[in-house]
Design a protein around this motif. Structure first.
Motif: not given
Length: 255
Positions: A73-80
């Protein structure tokens, strides 16, 4: 075995490691913690990740930041990545380590399986780099280290989607190095041989198979997760100041 070398320039650097909660990733997390870095790692497995944070805090007085995220999940990655920056400051060392090396036969691969495999083994490496690059530019430079594998170099035939991704990482590494070099951002890859993680021992290591593999190494010892730490620290440090677009093979001389 953890390396004894200390790289003074790494102290207090903000480091992000993907898949840093177990296996090679856990060794890398510990290695950077030992250098006095501010380490954050992304993983999806709670129990080993929490245990690692607790152990390193007790042993070194320097607890890494565990960020639970699904890298597909690219958005989860960016948020992390954003949370790591908020906590530890702008990231100047990124280690793209996370991987999924399940064996699979060519006849059994579906479109869905292929896409999921690539979404773990190749896609996050690009988007993690994309997320940290602005901060590296602002900091005046940085180091990105992508973990590939020797599996595609030795024509390993029982995981074609994985080996395709690992070969793709070399192209990604060289392309990013060419683009980011003017920003003083170095991009290199590490290609491990057969590293004896708990996962390998549980699923794929046999006494006969390991012996046959080691007989093709010139250094005839088992490769341990800690053996990846020294090369990674070197590539992250100023000792590798003029080294970019390269792949460092760490396989005991198998190739």
């Amino acid at each position: 075995m953890m390396p004894s070398a200390i790289f003074p320039d790494l102290k207090d650097r903000s480091v992000l490691i993907t898949g840093g909660g177990s296996g090679i990733g856990a060794a890398l997390t510990e290695g950077f913690v030992r250098q006095g870095c501010r380490v954050a790692f992304i993983d999806i497995a709670d129990e080993p990740s929490q245990a690692l944070v607790e152990r390193l805090g007790k042993e070194h007085g320097n607890s890494p930041l565990y960020l639970k995220a699904d890298l597909t999940d690219v958005e989860e990655l960016r948020n992390a990545v954003a949370k790591a920056i908020d906590t530890n400051g702008l990231i100047t060392v990124l280690v793209n380590n996370a991987a999924w090396d399940d064996r699979h036969d060519i006849d059994d691969v579906t479109v869905e399986y292929w896409d999921r495999n690539q979404s773990i083994n190749l896609r996050p490496q690009f988007f993690a780099a994309q997320a940290v690059v602005p901060g590296m530019r602002q900091s005046g430079g940085g180091s990105i280290i992508n973990f590939t594998s020797t599996s595609y170099m030795i024509n390993q035939g029982n995981m074609p989607s994985y080996t395709a991704a690992k070969a793709g990482i070399i192209g990604l590494t060289k392309g990013l190095a060419g683009r980011l070099g003017p920003d003083n951002i170095r991009v290199n890859a590490i290609a491990p041989g057969w590293v004896m993680t708990d996962r390998q021992r549980t699923h794929w290591v046999t006494e006969e198979g390991l012996r046959a593999h080691m007989n093709k190494q010139v250094l005839r010892e088992e490769i341990q997760p800690g053996d990846m730490v020294g090369p990674c620290l070197f590539l992250a440090s100023d000792a590798a100041r003029m080294l970019s677009a390269q792949t460092l093979i760490v396989d005991g001389g198998y190739l």
